[in-house]
Design a protein around this motif. Structure first.
Motif, PDB file in Angstrom:
ATOM      1  N   SER A  86      -2.023   7.655   4.184  1.00  0.00           N
ATOM      2  CA  SER A  86      -1.177   8.572   3.551  1.00  0.00           C
ATOM      3  C   SER A  86      -1.347   9.883   4.641  1.00  0.00           C
ATOM      4  N   THR A  87      -0.454   9.793   5.780  1.00  0.00           N
ATOM      5  CA  THR A  87      -0.506  10.732   6.678  1.00  0.00           C
ATOM      6  C   THR A  87       0.273  12.170   6.472  1.00  0.00           C
ATOM      7  N   GLY A  88       1.341  11.828   5.462  1.00  0.00           N
ATOM      8  CA  GLY A  88       2.060  13.246   5.143  1.00  0.00           C
ATOM      9  C   GLY A  88       2.360  13.705   3.953  1.00  0.00           C
ATOM     10  N   TYR A  89       1.343  12.909   3.164  1.00  0.00           N
ATOM     11  CA  TYR A  89       1.151  13.347   1.752  1.00  0.00           C
ATOM     12  C   TYR A  89      -0.441  13.481   1.425  1.00  0.00           C
ATOM     13  N   TRP A  90      -0.618  13.625   0.118  1.00  0.00           N
ATOM     14  CA  TRP A  90      -2.055  14.201  -0.287  1.00  0.00           C
ATOM     15  C   TRP A  90      -2.766  13.023  -0.720  1.00  0.00           C
ATOM     16  N   GLY A  91      -2.255  11.700  -0.320  1.00  0.00           N
ATOM     17  CA  GLY A  91      -3.003  10.593  -0.732  1.00  0.00           C
ATOM     18  C   GLY A  91      -2.899   9.761  -2.071  1.00  0.00           C
ATOM     19  N   THR A  92      -3.788   8.782  -2.123  1.00  0.00           N
ATOM     20  CA  THR A  92      -3.760   7.956  -3.319  1.00  0.00           C
ATOM     21  C   THR A  92      -5.056   7.703  -3.913  1.00  0.00           C
ATOM     22  N   ASP A  93      -5.165   6.692  -4.708  1.00  0.00           N
ATOM     23  CA  ASP A  93      -6.387   6.530  -5.119  1.00  0.00           C
ATOM     24  C   ASP A  93      -6.887   4.924  -4.968  1.00  0.00           C
ATOM     25  N   LEU A  94      -8.081   4.757  -5.243  1.00  0.00           N
ATOM     26  CA  LEU A  94      -8.302   3.180  -5.218  1.00  0.00           C
ATOM     27  C   LEU A  94      -7.752   2.413  -6.141  1.00  0.00           C
ATOM     28  N   ASP A  95      -7.813   3.141  -7.515  1.00  0.00           N
ATOM     29  CA  ASP A  95      -7.011   2.212  -8.522  1.00  0.00           C
ATOM     30  C   ASP A  95      -5.531   1.792  -8.071  1.00  0.00           C
ATOM     31  N   ASP A  96      -4.936   2.622  -7.393  1.00  0.00           N
ATOM     32  CA  ASP A  96      -3.421   2.448  -7.010  1.00  0.00           C
ATOM     33  C   ASP A  96      -3.495   1.484  -5.929  1.00  0.00           C
ATOM     34  N   TRP A  97      -4.429   1.593  -4.908  1.00  0.00           N
ATOM     35  CA  TRP A  97      -4.366   1.003  -3.678  1.00  0.00           C
ATOM     36  C   TRP A  97      -4.810  -0.548  -4.025  1.00  0.00           C
ATOM     37  N   THR A  98      -5.475  -0.902  -5.069  1.00  0.00           N
ATOM     38  CA  THR A  98      -5.952  -2.304  -5.464  1.00  0.00           C
ATOM     39  C   THR A  98      -5.083  -2.818  -6.479  1.00  0.00           C
ATOM     40  N   ARG A  99      -3.912  -2.420  -6.680  1.00  0.00           N
ATOM     41  CA  ARG A  99      -3.129  -2.943  -7.781  1.00  0.00           C
ATOM     42  C   ARG A  99      -2.076  -3.872  -7.073  1.00  0.00           C
ATOM     43  N   GLU A 100      -1.498  -4.942  -7.845  1.00  0.00           N
ATOM     44  CA  GLU A 100      -0.354  -5.774  -7.355  1.00  0.00           C
ATOM     45  C   GLU A 100       0.755  -5.145  -7.120  1.00  0.00           C
ATOM     46  N   GLU A 101       1.671  -5.693  -6.164  1.00  0.00           N
ATOM     47  CA  GLU A 101       3.246  -5.267  -5.927  1.00  0.00           C
ATOM     48  C   GLU A 101       3.866  -5.672  -7.336  1.00  0.00           C
ATOM     49  N   PRO A 102       4.671  -4.814  -7.869  1.00  0.00           N
ATOM     50  CA  PRO A 102       5.303  -3.482  -6.999  1.00  0.00           C
ATOM     51  C   PRO A 102       4.729  -2.240  -7.664  1.00  0.00           C
ATOM     52  N   GLU A 103       3.425  -2.357  -8.514  1.00  0.00           N
ATOM     53  CA  GLU A 103       3.203  -1.133  -9.043  1.00  0.00           C
ATOM     54  C   GLU A 103       2.664  -0.104  -7.754  1.00  0.00           C
TER      55      GLU A 103
END
Length: 244
Positions: A86-103
């Motif tokens: 995330s270069t333009g925003y304040w980022g995500t978290d591990l819970d979101d990063w490890t979820r399946e598409e399209p969540e």
């Protein structure tokens, strides 16, 4: 195709045969329209190629066979992946990063507020792509991750999960990986997994950056030490991880 909507969420699907590509001019628009009073809410609208008309064998987020074959032929070796950055925003978290598409979790922009992420494709998709093409993943781990998220990432990548002995409470991220169809730890799949702390943290255009390289290195060293304190950072796992 036409569908009758109600006051409840419903899943609709429609398979159509696309015509040949035009020799000149533009491809016709594909429009999702609504006729009638009220407001229609739409979520996870997907348009994808299903070559055999069977979502089980040709799922929505699978790579097209021709694209995958091109990547295999390229022999990518180590491939730097922008998933999770995330270069333009304040980022995500591990819970979101490890979820399946399209969540896809929303992120936050300093001026615009809630916003879709920079790179919405997720870690499971990226790792499967690298497994299928025979490459090694170079993961850019967000500088916005906490110590607990680094430990959770190590669990997701390196912890074994035996459903007869382990529980989702004790190993939530190993359980998530297991339920995504990857029973063995990802560290047993790749010869090496490469970690980079943040993306271009020297770049003042990006939201996440440091004043100088020394400061950047100190933060990177701190979080790499946290990752290596994981109970799953065994001698065999350590030989398959590279922190940069």
């Amino acid at each position: 195709a036409g569908f009758t909507v109600t006051t409840n969420w419903q899943k609709f699907t429609h398979t159509f045969i696309a015509g040949p590509l035009p020799t000149n001019g533009a491809i016709a628009d594909i429009v999702l329209g609504f006729f009638g009073p009220g407001t229609v809410w739409v979520d996870n609208f997907l348009l994808y190629e299903d070559e055999d008309n069977n979502p089980a064998t040709y799922p929505a987020y699978a790579m097209r066979p021709a694209a995958l074959q091109a990547l295999i032929d390229y022999k990518p070796g180590v491939l730097r992946l922008n998933t999770g950055t995330s270069t333009g925003y304040w980022g995500t978290d591990l819970d979101d990063w490890t979820r399946e598409e399209p969540e896809v979790g929303m992120q936050w922009h300093s001026d615009q507020g809630k916003h879709i992420p920079d790179d919405p494709y997720k870690l499971p998709s990226a790792l499967r792509m690298m497994r299928d093409c025979g490459g090694e993943p170079w993961l850019i781990v967000g500088s916005f991750f906490s110590e607990q998220e680094w430990l959770g990432l190590m669990e997701y990548l390196a912890a074994p999960y035996d459903p007869t002995n382990d529980t989702p409470v004790a190993k939530p991220y190993a359980y998530r990986r297991y339920m995504q169809g990857q029973a063995a730890p990802w560290t047993e799949v790749f010869p090496k997994i490469h970690f980079e702390f943040g993306c271009e943290l020297w770049n003042p255009v990006f939201v996440w950056n440091f004043a100088n390289g020394n400061q950047n290195g100190q933060f990177a060293r701190h979080f790499f030490d946290v990752a290596q304190s994981s109970p799953y950072f065994t001698t065999s796992v350590a030989s398959r991880l590279r922190f940069m």
